[in-house]
Design a protein around this motif. Structure first.
Motif, PDB file in Angstrom:
ATOM      1  N   VAL A   9       0.260   9.349  -3.408  1.00  0.00           N
ATOM      2  CA  VAL A   9       0.378   9.695  -2.128  1.00  0.00           C
ATOM      3  C   VAL A   9      -0.746  10.524  -1.366  1.00  0.00           C
ATOM      4  O   VAL A   9      -1.342  11.118  -2.211  1.00  0.00           O
ATOM      5  CB  VAL A   9       1.862  10.133  -1.357  1.00  0.00           C
ATOM      6  CG1 VAL A   9       2.870   9.142  -2.000  1.00  0.00           C
ATOM      7  CG2 VAL A   9       2.205  11.595  -2.075  1.00  0.00           C
ATOM      8  N   SER A  25       0.283  14.639  -5.560  1.00  0.00           N
ATOM      9  CA  SER A  25       1.638  14.012  -5.709  1.00  0.00           C
ATOM     10  C   SER A  25       2.566  14.243  -6.724  1.00  0.00           C
ATOM     11  O   SER A  25       3.656  14.415  -6.274  1.00  0.00           O
ATOM     12  CB  SER A  25       1.225  12.273  -6.239  1.00  0.00           C
ATOM     13  OG  SER A  25       0.093  11.840  -5.047  1.00  0.00           O
ATOM     14  N   ALA A  52       1.802  11.735   3.775  1.00  0.00           N
ATOM     15  CA  ALA A  52       3.044  11.703   2.802  1.00  0.00           C
ATOM     16  C   ALA A  52       4.381  12.119   3.398  1.00  0.00           C
ATOM     17  O   ALA A  52       5.278  11.307   3.074  1.00  0.00           O
ATOM     18  CB  ALA A  52       2.727  12.855   1.632  1.00  0.00           C
TER      19      ALA A  52
END
Length: 495
Positions: free
Chosen positions: A167, A113, A172
């Motif tokens: 995420v 992320s 994502a």
């Protein structure tokens, strides 16, 4: 169906009888009103605060959580350790957490992320925060060590903001339309132009703690329609509703009203990169032409506190700078003459949809005219503002907008940011602020930063908004103050 029609579509009999709306008949459902519809639902890809109002802490979660009082507590990280030099943060992650698509949350998803947020093609508005990470190193499945290139006293707060959501790698890229997270809710349906519906996530780690099983966000931009929807009972709660209906709300025994403090700054942004606005005398003239109290009355129906720089009362290090560029139309005209401007000076004024911008624009146009400045209004939709004013070629002279991030002085160090401000002295001072751990010294430096911005008239600061929330009296758990823009659904319940 148009937004206004939809907002007023509750049966007339129910409205006249004062009976609760259908949503209120269920103890496990809630309908919330929002002024703006977000352009997408991925806060790591777009700057609109409306994104976080739907997804943050509901669908997508962060390592830390920012609470209504501004404090920071654990969320996906159970605990953390901070090195004495404020550079190294060791996070112990919560175990047994899954994303709504069944994939596990672990140290590798944190690494993914944050490296994604720092990547070259990232459009994360806080990309700089993640690019400043020297390394993100998983020690094991549930431990991750982040080493920053420089000390950052506010790092734990940043890790609770929407741009720092964790995420899931496989999903994502689709988060803008169908966000997948670890939170208590999952995306059910998005009716474009009307509403977004969330439902309790079956994979959430503590489902018994969630009282609200379904939440609907309805988008109502028209101030009159907002008031009508609340009074009819079509909306259970409207956070940051137009203050226009304040007297009616307070007089209604079925409703509760909450006046919230904020860290937001409503400003008349000035494009410093364009002539003649690159002349500080012209920018000071614009500031001197504006009566902040009259703007608060017109734009915020009296709910606001005047400010003179990019900081608000209540924030650590705040100083009062409203006396640096006070209201003085005569001085405004003199400054324009000194700058060699032939009046009337014609400037564009771009206004996005929120009522504070459209209503405030009417007041400011009249005030600027008295100082010899003709503001030509361009009303635009939110997507247009994001694409052409905030983004793209920054095609504007003036615009009215509320900046809601608590710690966003960093934007004045970005010469390519939409207001085009560039002062090496400010940049040097901000770099010093970032590495100063001593609170008293840091607050002193923050005061100096506010004064530089005010002296430069980088923007024409208007006021600190006070947000009005109105809700059914039986709805519990609404935030009193709003250091960030979220609607914490897991905190809500019916009595």
């Amino acid at each position: 169906m148009k937004r206004r029609e939809f907002a007023l579509s509750i049966p007339a009999a129910a409205a006249l009888a004062g009976t609760p709306a259908l949503a209120q008949a269920r103890k496990d459902a809630v309908v919330l009103g929002m002024t703006l519809e977000p352009p997408g639902l991925d806060p790591t890809a777009g700057a609109a605060s409306a994104i976080a109002e739907i997804v943050q802490y509901n669908i997508l979660e962060t390592l830390t959580k920012i609470n209504a009082d501004g404090s920071v507590t654990p969320l996906l990280a159970e605990s953390w350790e901070v090195s004495p030099d404020l550079r190294t943060y060791t996070f112990r992650l919560r175990k047994g957490v899954k994303f709504s698509n069944g994939e596990p949350f672990n140290a590798q998803t944190v690494k993914f992320s944050f490296e994604r947020a720092a990547a070259e093609k990232s459009t994360n508005k806080d990309k700089r925060t993640f690019a400043a990470m020297e390394s993100v190193r998983p020690v094991d499945e549930h431990t991750v060590v982040i080493i920053n290139k420089e000390p950052d006293p506010d790092f734990l707060f940043y890790m609770g903001q929407a741009t720092a959501v964790i995420v899931e790698p496989k999903s994502a890229d689709n988060n803008s339309a169908q966000p997948v997270g670890t939170g208590p809710y999952a995306m059910e349906r998005w009716n474009k132009g009307s509403s977004v519906m969330l439902s309790a996530s079956p994979s959430y780690r503590n489902p018994g703690a969630i009282k609200i099983k379904r939440a609907t966000f309805r988008f109502i931009s028209d101030p009159a329609a907002q008031v009508a929807a609340v009074l009819s009972g079509d909306i259970d709660a409207f956070v940051r509703v137009t203050p226009r209906g304040a007297a009616q709300f307070k007089a209604n025994s079925r409703l509760q009203t909450i006046v919230s403090g904020s860290r937001a700054k409503t400003v008349l942004a000035i494009n410093n990169a364009k002539k003649p606005l690159n002349d500080v005398r012209v920018r000071r003239a614009i500031s001197a032409a504006i009566d902040r109290k009259a703007v608060i009355a017109g734009a915020g129906d009296g709910f606001g506190v005047p400010i003179g720089s990019h900081y608000v009362p209540g924030a650590a290090g705040y100083i009062d700078t409203t006396g640096i560029n006070p209201y003085n139309p005569d001085k405004a005209r003199a400054l324009l003459k000194e700058a060699g401007i032939t009046t009337p000076l014609e400037l564009s004024l771009v206004l996005p949809p929120p009522p504070y911008a459209r209503q405030g624009g009417e007041v400011i146009v009249a005030q600027l005219a008295k100082a010899g400045i003709t503001a030509k209004v361009q009303n635009v939709e939110w997507a247009q503002w994001l694409a052409n004013t905030y983004g793209g070629a920054h095609n504007y002279d003036l615009t009215i907008i509320s900046h809601v991030e608590p710690f966003d002085l960093v934007n004045f160090t970005k010469p390519d940011y939409y207001w085009g401000y560039n002062n090496p002295k400010f940049n040097e001072l901000f770099d010093k602020i970032k590495v100063t751990a001593n609170v008293a010294e840091r607050n002193k430096l923050l005061g100096e930063a506010q004064k530089i911005l005010a002296d430069d008239a980088a923007l024409a600061w208007l006021y600190q908004p006070q947000w009005l929330t109105v809700a059914n009296r039986r709805l519990n758990g609404l935030w009193k103050d709003m250091p960030i823009f979220v609607n914490d659904l897991a905190a809500l319940s019916w009595s």
